[in-house]
Design a protein around this motif. Sequence first.
Motif, short mmCIF file in Angstrom:
data_model
loop_
_atom_site.label_atom_id
_atom_site.label_comp_id
_atom_site.label_asym_id
_atom_site.label_seq_id
_atom_site.Cartn_x
_atom_site.Cartn_y
_atom_site.Cartn_z
N UNK A 1 2.22 11.87 5.79
CA UNK A 1 1.13 12.80 6.58
C UNK A 1 -0.02 11.67 6.88
N UNK A 2 -0.44 11.05 6.15
CA UNK A 2 -1.42 10.30 6.39
C UNK A 2 -1.25 8.99 7.45
N UNK B 1 -1.29 10.77 10.72
CA UNK B 1 -2.56 10.96 10.99
C UNK B 1 -3.58 9.78 11.62
N UNK B 2 -3.26 8.64 10.89
CA UNK B 2 -3.66 7.26 11.34
C UNK B 2 -3.33 7.12 12.72
N UNK C 1 -2.30 9.29 15.01
CA UNK C 1 -2.97 10.33 15.87
C UNK C 1 -4.44 10.16 16.11
N UNK C 2 -5.10 9.54 15.15
CA UNK C 2 -6.43 9.09 15.34
C UNK C 2 -6.54 7.96 16.43
N UNK C 3 -5.71 6.96 16.16
CA UNK C 3 -5.63 5.99 17.22
C UNK C 3 -5.39 6.32 18.49
N UNK C 4 -4.53 7.33 18.52
CA UNK C 4 -4.24 8.04 20.03
C UNK C 4 -5.48 8.73 20.50
N UNK C 5 -6.18 9.24 19.78
CA UNK C 5 -7.34 10.03 20.03
C UNK C 5 -8.50 9.02 20.70
N UNK C 6 -8.77 8.03 19.75
CA UNK C 6 -9.63 6.66 20.00
C UNK C 6 -9.24 6.19 21.63
N UNK D 1 0.88 -1.21 -0.22
CA UNK D 1 -0.18 0.04 0.04
C UNK D 1 0.90 1.22 0.07
N UNK D 2 0.47 2.30 -0.57
CA UNK D 2 1.19 3.53 -0.81
C UNK D 2 0.50 4.48 0.06
N UNK D 3 0.87 4.87 1.12
CA UNK D 3 0.42 5.63 2.18
C UNK D 3 1.41 6.77 2.45
N UNK D 4 0.72 8.06 2.28
CA UNK D 4 1.66 9.37 2.43
C UNK D 4 2.06 9.30 3.74
#
Lengths: 582, 78, 268
Positions: C6-7, C10-11, C13-18, C1-4
Amino acid sequence: MRNAYLDQFPDEARVIKAAFWSSFIALAIGGVLGLVQALHRTDVFRFIQSPDYYTVLTAHGVLLVIVFTIFFLVGTFTWAVTTSLDRGVVDTRFTWAWYIMMVIGAALAGITIFSGFLESAPSILGSELNADVLFTFYAPLEAHPFFYIGLVVFVVGSWLAGVDWFRTWLAWRRENPDERIPLPTFMVLTTTLFWYICTLGVSLSILVFLLPWSLGITESVNPLLTRTMFWYFGHAVVYFWLMPAYLMWYTMLPKFSGGKLFSDPLARVVFVLFLLLSTPLGIHHQYLDPGIAEGYKFIAMTNTMFLLLPSLLTAFTVVASMEHGARQRGGEGYLGWLKALPWRDPIFTGMALAGLMFAAAGFSGMINAGMNINYLVHNTWWVVGHFHLTVGTAVALTFMAASYWFIPQLTGKELWNRSVALGQVVLWFIGMTFMTNAMHRSGLFGLPRRTAEPQYQGFDFEPAVGTVGEINMQVALGAVILTLSLALFLLNMVMTSIGSNSESIPDNTYADTLSGAEDSPRILDNLKLWTAIAVVLVIIAYTLPLASIIDAGGLFGPDIEGFRLSTWVDPAVIESLSEVIR
Amino acid sequence: MVSRPYYLLIRMSSGTEQREPDHVRTLGHEEYDPIGTAILIGIYFLILVLLWIFMYFVEFLGNGPTVVGMALTVVGLA
Amino acid sequence: MNIHTYEKVWIVASMVLIVGFIATITYGAVGPGIAMIDDDGGDINPDEINDDERFAEPGVEHVGGNEYEVTVVAQAWSYTPSEIEIPANSEVTFYVTSRDVTHSFSVVGTNVNTMVVPGQVSEMTAKFDEPDEYGILCNEYCGEYHHTMEGKLNVVPEDEFDLTELSVEADDEIDAGNETTITANVTNGMQEDLETTVSLEIGNQTQEEDVTVPGDGSEEVAFTVDSADLDEGDNDWTVTVDDYEESGTLSVVTPEGNESADGGDGDA
């Protein structure tokens, strides 16, 4: 040579157009009823009796969150499947069949609800025709059997629509055995799969418990059981109506921004996560229900919180796609590119504003998901504010903006007035800003939802900031602006439809991708695997709670008969009743 | 519509084969750096964290009385 | 998979948030001890509420110390009791059930809020530290007059709170020259003994008696009244215990002929 959807798939275009118009009719009626409620609740203008408020509320809920959204969804999904597979449905007669079935179901439920306004509703099958039970129809509130039958017929129609999409995809698969599933079709199929999983709950609840009970075949129901089965479906349905909006944001919005979708693989991951997690979290609507152990509520919360992930990923991907478009259009700087977006285009602006409101809704949704903080907001107007941002804006505004693209595609006629359309989407945004911020704030001091006259004899509400009057004014003003916006939308749709043919309709295409399907692992397309995991997760989340509810109260409950509440009451009775109550 | 010089019109591949008259450049996956998105999403993250803290610790915990467990009940976290 | 990059950030950071959200909720459960409504209240047949040990007589009961139990029956469109009084600095466990459809029991402006589902008993405990007056409302649609369903919860200062009840039995009239008895029955709903004084005022006389009413019990105090101390005709009397009083009238009559010398025996 024009290459609009109508030119590619003239037969399918007719069904989709019919589905969209069914959706618009529901939106028109449901929207006007929303204004009636807003003015009544806030005591700005009351011209119905308060008991009738609940008939209005039932119609508003069912028409907007079931009929409007799902008719638009089936139209959008049929468009997405045929466009992205580049082939028609297998048999349009089947497509018409499920569409007509959904119309019959919606009409049956709708007529039953509306006859609640009659002074003496006709008696059919041994009981009066009405259904003042709200969208959630919690037993022992009991509706006329036609209400339940109508809902089931509507849902079965939507199941057949799913069969149609799967058939079309399988036909395509035989012709293209090695190709990846095109992204729009992938989104349709995963969404349909979780729709099958979640509607099983509400269908069983109706067919096994509520319908036989309303017909007098069974004597009693277990209210907690039917309630839990409703919410098994009741939260997944919100993702169901959200998914066509997501589909538009992923596959159309990048194109309208002038760019490409940032990442096809992550879009697939997002939809797989929705398939996995949409259903095993319904208990988060029952955080304050007795009879369900705290542990099960905690599991539901964990699943709910993890379902934030696909939406947070979507936020990034969609904004990055917009930024890509803006930079291709010459946008510069850290944030200066925002100015290069096509803000004069009602389709782009409508969807972008809908997405912005969804970001705000994301926050109030996080609060709703938090288990113990639910004591603060449960069943207050906060919750109503939340879903007017989600279904009322993220979904409805995206649908309206998309209609400005779809209706020319389906009719071959140019949009009647782009400036009116731009004004319409902006008005919707402004109206919702007034209405939902006030609703959210009022929930914090306990103003209840679903209440005709939230003005009490024995106490006053005490807002920490602002006043109840100011909140009511914002809601009433917001509702008036929204109704105006709705009228402009319908006007544009009617004028476009009666306009003349145009040769300058853009081609029917969807957004290209920066990082395409070839970058994503093939396992993402393994629908059987993901469905199996989704079913296992549902079994884990629901077996024990359902077992303990049935163990405690029995399948049919302890002799709980129905309460058929007809809302038309003799005024003299109202007087004496309210005397007794006070 | 602003008309752009012809040399900037680029035929897009596959799905979107149509003229994009507003384009001044074409950015591929490698050349495109979504820094603006990163900034916006960072701001969103901060708003979420701050509002969450405010809602939980000020609005919610400050809104007592609140339902509590009996003195010796172990809080069940399945 | 080609994930940037920043993305990817963000993934994370999202998990940290959750995880942060779940951690906050867990803190609320373990730190301040917030508990969810659960299945502890058990189930109940709505048709048998009147025969139920707990719900037959809904209201406030003292458990001991600063602990109280409040039982409430919700039905379209009222609560029984509609007004609840509890002392400040108390720990109150509510038991709420419904006779008919689904309701809620929501104390306005607090986090005391539960659904009330027929067939189930909602049990919840909350501490009330300060005196205050709260509204109670139903926030689940329960029929055409749902919006009129409300109640009150008054938290009174500790020293103004008791569960004392006073009832008095007295004759309406006595014959001149006779004696009668005015009986005060003092009930103490608290678990601790109640030491207090019962007083009777009649005519221009006052009688007082100190009593100790046992916890969760009652005590009778009988005052003997001699008609000789009273005026001919109506004599107003008042029995007082703490803040409670009950009044009535005793008539002194001259007997005529063979009429019975007994007076009536109505309660005041």
